[in-house]
Design an enzyme around this catalytic site. Structure first.
Site, PDB file in Angstrom:
ATOM      1  CE1 TYR A  27     125.944  40.215  89.849  1.00 30.75           C
ATOM      2  CE2 TYR A  27     124.097  38.841  89.225  1.00 30.75           C
ATOM      3  CZ  TYR A  27     125.195  39.589  88.874  1.00 30.75           C
ATOM      4  OH  TYR A  27     125.536  39.711  87.553  1.00 30.75           O
ATOM      5  CB  SER A 140     131.028  37.074  81.662  1.00 24.43           C
ATOM      6  OG  SER A 140     130.332  38.295  81.749  1.00 24.43           O
ATOM      7  CD1 TRP A 202     125.268  48.951  90.570  1.00 26.16           C
ATOM      8  CD2 TRP A 202     125.704  49.214  88.394  1.00 26.16           C
ATOM      9  NE1 TRP A 202     125.189  47.713  89.974  1.00 26.16           N
ATOM     10  CE2 TRP A 202     125.456  47.853  88.639  1.00 26.16           C
ATOM     11  CE3 TRP A 202     126.017  49.619  87.095  1.00 26.16           C
ATOM     12  CZ2 TRP A 202     125.499  46.891  87.623  1.00 26.16           C
ATOM     13  CZ3 TRP A 202     126.063  48.668  86.089  1.00 26.16           C
ATOM     14  CH2 TRP A 202     125.801  47.321  86.362  1.00 26.16           C
ATOM     15  CG  PHE A 249     114.302  44.339  92.027  1.00 29.26           C
ATOM     16  CD1 PHE A 249     114.359  43.133  92.705  1.00 29.26           C
ATOM     17  CD2 PHE A 249     115.491  44.920  91.613  1.00 29.26           C
ATOM     18  CE1 PHE A 249     115.572  42.517  92.970  1.00 29.26           C
ATOM     19  CE2 PHE A 249     116.709  44.309  91.869  1.00 29.26           C
ATOM     20  CZ  PHE A 249     116.751  43.102  92.549  1.00 29.26           C
ATOM     21  N   PRO A 251     107.231  44.666  89.129  1.00 26.00           N
ATOM     22  CG  PRO A 251     105.871  43.866  90.853  1.00 26.00           C
ATOM     23  CD  PRO A 251     106.796  44.991  90.499  1.00 26.00           C
ATOM     24  CB  ILE A 254     109.065  41.586  85.780  1.00 29.54           C
ATOM     25  CG1 ILE A 254     110.208  42.033  86.707  1.00 29.54           C
ATOM     26  CG2 ILE A 254     109.158  40.079  85.520  1.00 29.54           C
ATOM     27  CD1 ILE A 254     110.133  41.457  88.112  1.00 29.54           C
ATOM     28  CD  GLU A 256     105.452  47.785  80.574  1.00 27.68           C
ATOM     29  OE1 GLU A 256     106.607  48.268  80.517  1.00 27.68           O
ATOM     30  OE2 GLU A 256     104.432  48.491  80.766  1.00 27.68           O
TER      31      GLU A 256
END
Length: 300
Positions: A27, A140, A202, A249, A251, A254, A256
């Site tokens: 990452y 994983s 992605w 990312f 706020p 995050i 909630e």
């Protein structure tokens, strides 16, 4: 992400009560995660032992002799003496070297002979646990067959504590794998419990699947509890015993995403959400489907 964005998100998450941080060397932001954690420790917000950090072993680092140096690189970036969990990120090995995605002259990814038991054994991951560099070890995106390679390995010292899967949400509820892992006392961790982004670049996301968070049933149940579709999806997995690690990312989101412990879905609602299962993936990783250890050919 822009420089500093990850550190700020981690600090917001810690202030909101999060303690499980999921990361990985590839990452390219573990230094920011470590910086944020150290700042919060310095503020007296928490102690190191309050944080549960998960790191990952990338596909080019499967050979046993590379496992410990790779983990030590993560520890240096994080400014930590140990991580709480370290997992094999994918069961597919790529050619070791400096490149994250090693390519041949034709631009094709260079695969490497995978020996999952060797990556796991007492000279590799198990040795890192014995050395105190990691508290627990796991995997994983392993399917049942790949899990059984580890579980049935002669001389197994530590079995995987978890199997983190790239998707576990109402449209792909992983019920067969979840039931198998329950039998083996292996925890399922849902990496994308809210579906995934719609950016087809992605990891080549399958954008043919409808967005999970626009689902009518999830939004209808959300209205009943004054919750978002995302919160209903997260609560659904929590009640199934799945660990969820939503990424954001933002706020507000995050905060909630953590506000899911003040209500419970009924048995009828859980069954209704079960029925949304489509057995299709947003993240198919089709660019690697010719790898001998591509995990998604099997039923589970």
């Amino acid at each position: 992400t822009p420089e500093g964005a990850c550190a700020e998100a981690v600090k917001v998450a810690i202030d909101a009560g999060y303690r499980h941080i999921d990361g990985a060397f590839i990452y390219f932001n573990e230094h920011e995660v470590g910086q944020a954690i150290q700042e919060k420790i310095a503020e007296g917000k928490m102690k190191r032992e309050d944080i549960f950090y998960c790191g990952k072993l990338w596909c080019t680092c499967h050979p046993p002799e590379l496992v410990r140096p790779t983990l030590e690189r993560t520890l240096k970036l994080l400014q930590m003496d140990y991580v709480d969990l370290y997992i094999i990120e994918l069961p597919m090995a790529f050619q070791p070297g400096e490149s994250i995605y090693p390519l041949d002259e034709n631009g094709k990814l260079l695969y490497y002979k995978t020996d999952l038991c060797a990556t796991w054994e007492d000279k590799a991951l198990e040795a890192c646990k014995d050395a105190g560099l990691v508290k627990s070890i796991g995997v994983s995106n392993f399917n049942r067959r790949q899990l059984e390679l580890i579980l049935n390995k002669p001389g197994l010292k530590y079995k995987p504590v978890c199997n983190q899967v790239v998707e576990c949400h109402p449209y792909l509820n992983q019920s067969k794998l979840l039931n198998y892992c329950r039998e083996k006392e292996i925890i399922i961790v849902g990496y994308s419990p809210l579906g995934t982004c719609r950016d087809g670049s992605w990891w080549r996301v399958n954008v043919k699947l409808p967005p999970l968070l626009e689902d009518k049933l999830l939004n209808s149940i959300g209205k009943k509890y004054n919750k978002t579709a995302a919160q209903i999806s997260l609560r659904y997995n929590i009640q199934r015993g799945v660990v969820v690690i939503p990424k954001s990312f933002n706020p507000q989101r995050i905060k909630e995403n953590a506000e899911i412990f003040d209500f419970c879905l009924t048995d009828e609602e859980m069954k209704a959400i079960d029925s949304l299962h489509k057995n299709e993936r947003y993240v198919e990783l089709l660019m690697w489907n010719d790898h001998p250890e591509y995990p998604f050919h099997d039923d589970y």
